[in-house]
Design a protein around this motif. Structure first.
Motif, mmCIF file in Angstrom:
data_model
loop_
_atom_site.group_PDB
_atom_site.id
_atom_site.type_symbol
_atom_site.label_atom_id
_atom_site.label_comp_id
_atom_site.label_asym_id
_atom_site.label_seq_id
_atom_site.Cartn_x
_atom_site.Cartn_y
_atom_site.Cartn_z
ATOM 1 N N TYR A 1 35.225 48.495 36.423
ATOM 2 C CA TYR A 1 35.680 48.844 35.078
ATOM 3 C C TYR A 1 36.634 50.018 35.092
ATOM 4 O O TYR A 1 36.411 51.030 35.758
ATOM 5 C CB TYR A 1 34.484 49.124 34.161
ATOM 6 N N ASP B 1 29.630 43.358 28.497
ATOM 7 C CA ASP B 1 30.951 42.764 28.697
ATOM 8 C C ASP B 1 30.971 41.817 29.892
ATOM 9 O O ASP B 1 31.558 40.729 29.822
ATOM 10 C CB ASP B 1 31.986 43.871 28.884
ATOM 11 N N GLY C 1 40.740 51.477 29.174
ATOM 12 C CA GLY C 1 42.016 50.964 28.711
ATOM 13 C C GLY C 1 42.649 51.865 27.673
ATOM 14 O O GLY C 1 41.989 52.695 27.063
ATOM 15 N N LYS D 1 38.002 47.876 30.479
ATOM 16 C CA LYS D 1 38.280 46.514 30.913
ATOM 17 C C LYS D 1 37.748 46.331 32.320
ATOM 18 O O LYS D 1 37.831 47.238 33.156
ATOM 19 C CB LYS D 1 39.779 46.221 30.893
ATOM 20 N N ARG E 1 39.687 38.733 29.686
ATOM 21 C CA ARG E 1 40.681 39.384 28.829
ATOM 22 C C ARG E 1 42.060 38.776 29.115
ATOM 23 O O ARG E 1 42.919 39.416 29.721
ATOM 24 C CB ARG E 1 40.725 40.896 29.097
ATOM 25 N N GLN F 1 29.521 47.938 29.239
ATOM 26 C CA GLN F 1 29.956 47.269 30.460
ATOM 27 C C GLN F 1 28.974 46.185 30.888
ATOM 28 O O GLN F 1 29.381 45.122 31.363
ATOM 29 C CB GLN F 1 30.188 48.307 31.555
ATOM 30 N N ALA G 1 45.094 40.871 27.779
ATOM 31 C CA ALA G 1 45.307 42.100 28.549
ATOM 32 C C ALA G 1 45.881 41.777 29.925
ATOM 33 O O ALA G 1 46.733 42.504 30.448
ATOM 34 C CB ALA G 1 44.004 42.870 28.685
ATOM 35 N N THR G 2 45.434 40.666 30.502
ATOM 36 C CA THR G 2 45.957 40.242 31.800
ATOM 37 C C THR G 2 47.434 39.893 31.704
ATOM 38 O O THR G 2 48.248 40.322 32.533
ATOM 39 C CB THR G 2 45.164 39.026 32.324
ATOM 40 N N SER H 1 38.732 50.808 25.005
ATOM 41 C CA SER H 1 37.561 50.126 25.540
ATOM 42 C C SER H 1 37.799 49.763 27.000
ATOM 43 O O SER H 1 38.910 49.397 27.383
ATOM 44 C CB SER H 1 37.255 48.855 24.729
ATOM 45 N N TYR I 1 41.941 40.643 34.329
ATOM 46 C CA TYR I 1 40.799 41.357 33.762
ATOM 47 C C TYR I 1 39.729 40.351 33.356
ATOM 48 O O TYR I 1 40.029 39.236 32.931
ATOM 49 C CB TYR I 1 41.222 42.176 32.540
#
Length: 498
Positions: A167, A99, A170, A176, A367, A96, A370-371, A174, A364
């Motif tokens: 965070y 990231d 997901g 997100k 990401r 995290q 993913a968004t 991992s 996110y």
């Protein structure tokens, strides 16, 4: 003020009530004037360490004034605050921090062991004493605060600027980072003030960890916005909870059903002085009807909520007066939020719950794919939860599209657990599901097919996960199987396992 975000709140509160208590707890009382002074000095200290607008400032530690000071100091500078879950393993914290690209990590002594084992830690600030906090080279929090100037800082911050990265695990295994803007948080606070009818004399018990969006955005921040006092509990303890309610005349608190069940099971329940409590807010899972009745017998009623980190978090609320008539329901949409069901082409009575409004995240952290998977072009958030709505407009949660389960108020995503189990040399295949548990609501059960020649070893598998995953994510039971059921497409059939 040019700062229209959360970082301006301490200064704005000082104008109307400098001597009122902002924070209460084992640390004593912190007035709004004291909070503003320390936030300003910490902001100067962080600026002196090279931090500024847009930088990510991470925090790892329990509910204490330093958490609140760090949050507001970050927002004073226009930086992004990243509260980390204290229950995570070293590898998870490492991920995290990398990231989000954290420039600094502020941490407490309780987390020093984790921090000392990080592979590439950022700049470190130890709340409890530099080297004594467990890591060589860490700056001492109290020293940098006391040495810093206290002249006002008015950095331009708007409602569309990023305020928090929170965070959430997901389904791909991992974590997100949910990015929430200042506007997202402020609108959620307004929703909370409307639905809970908070007053300036509110005394809020913050008993859930502040790295959780509900504790932060549904309890602490609405209380401070209104000018009330927040009682900080460093960790959940039933006796301490009763003591703090009686000592500070607590008026309301948030908790997950497990916490409220712990209180009701205590030997102190019958005699405890709860006369100051006006309301209770429960989230994370539905409150069982027998528990609702137990509290009603003491003259206490629940408000129940449904939401998720991506919605900052409030979406649905069930009022206290409807908690029995609509038991099991998640309620109706918050005042400034809209919720609808997206039904399937078959016309089923149930559908995926979608949320729209000013509390919905922009996306996110870094990401975009993913968004795009959860946010429609017109701003509706797909929750991944299936629900139904009754004739009165009350929503109920039917099932989860995703395989997530909730253990003691903590979201657990099986894919994350399965990915770690598959690292074990004896595991050929596995599947994890949530199963009912009287205390935690749900706990994990792992179905494991071992490799040829391997000897099934439950304790060995559980021990293998220790240190790789937070304890609440580790399955409580392991069932060894010859094969796993599959769908027609060849995927593991988790419904059959359930």
């Amino acid at each position: 003020m040019r700062n229209q975000g959360l970082g301006s709140w301490p200064a704005r509160r000082v104008r109307s009530g400098p001597h009122r208590a902002a924070l209460l707890g084992e640390h004593g009382a912190v007035s709004y004037a004291d909070l503003y002074l320390r936030v300003t000095r910490l902001a100067h200290a962080l600026r002196g360490l090279g931090l500024g607008r847009g930088d990510r400032i991470a925090y790892l530690g329990p509910n204490r004034p330093s958490f609140v000071e760090s949050l507001f100091a970050a927002h004073t500078l226009g930086a992004v605050f990243v509260p980390l879950n204290t229950r995570l393993a070293v590898a998870e914290v490492d991920h995290q921090l990398r990231d989000c690209g954290a420039s600094v990590l502020i941490y407490s002594a309780e987390s020093a062991g984790v921090v000392a084992n990080l592979t590439a830690p950022p700049l470190l600030v130890a709340v409890d004493g530099g080297v004594d906090g467990g890591v060589d080279g860490a700056h001492d929090y109290e020293s940098v605060v006391r040495a810093a100037p206290d002249d006002p800082i008015d950095e331009p911050v708007g409602h569309d600027d990023a305020a928090l990265i929170l965070y959430t695990s997901g389904t791909t295994g991992s974590a997100k980072g949910v990015t929430l803007t200042h506007g997202n948080v402020i609108w959620n606070c307004l929703n909370t003030l409307v639905e809970l009818d908070l007053t300036r004399d509110e005394v809020t018990l913050v008993s859930a960890p502040l790295f959780h969006v509900a504790a932060l955005n549904m309890t602490l921040l609405p209380t401070l916005l209104k000018g009330g006092a927040a009682v900080l509990m460093p960790g959940w303890d039933v006796d301490a909870c009763f003591d703090l309610i009686e000592q500070h005349r607590v008026t309301w608190m948030f908790g997950v059903p497990t916490m409220f069940a712990d209180l009701a099971r205590s030997s102190r329940w019958a005699a405890a002085d709860l006369s100051s409590v006006r309301s209770l807010l429960a989230g994370g899972a539905p409150v069982p009807l027998p528990l609702i009745r137990t509290y009603q017998e003491r003259g206490l009623e629940f408000l129940q909520g449904f939401g998720l980190t991506e919605a900052a978090p409030g979406a649905l609320i069930l009022s206290a007066e409807m908690s029995t008539a609509k038991a099991g329901s998640a309620g109706v949409p918050h005042f400034f939020s809209d919720v609808r069901l997206e039904h399937s082409a078959t016309g089923d009575a149930v559908g995926e719950i979608l949320i729209e409004g000013p509390t919905v995240m922009p996306g996110y952290w870094e990401r975009p794919e993913a968004t795009a998977a959860v946010l429609s072009e017109d701003g509706w958030l797909r929750t991944g939860d299936v629900g139904r709505m009754d004739e009165d407009g009350y929503f109920s949660i039917v099932d989860r599209i995703k395989d997530m389960y909730i253990s003691g108020g903590e979201n657990v995503y099986p894919a994350e657990v399965e990915a770690q189990l598959l690292e074990h040399p004896d595991v050929a295949e596995c599947a994890v599901i949530g199963v009912p548990d009287g205390r935690w609501g749900e706990v994990g059960r792992a179905f494991v097919r071992t490799r040829p020649g391997a000897v099934p070893d439950r304790d060995g598998l559980i021990g293998f996960l220790a240190g790789r995953l937070a304890r609440y994510k580790i399955p409580k039971t392991v069932q060894f199987v010859e094969d796993l059921p599959r769908t027609a497409s060849g995927k593991i059939h988790k419904q059959a396992l359930r």
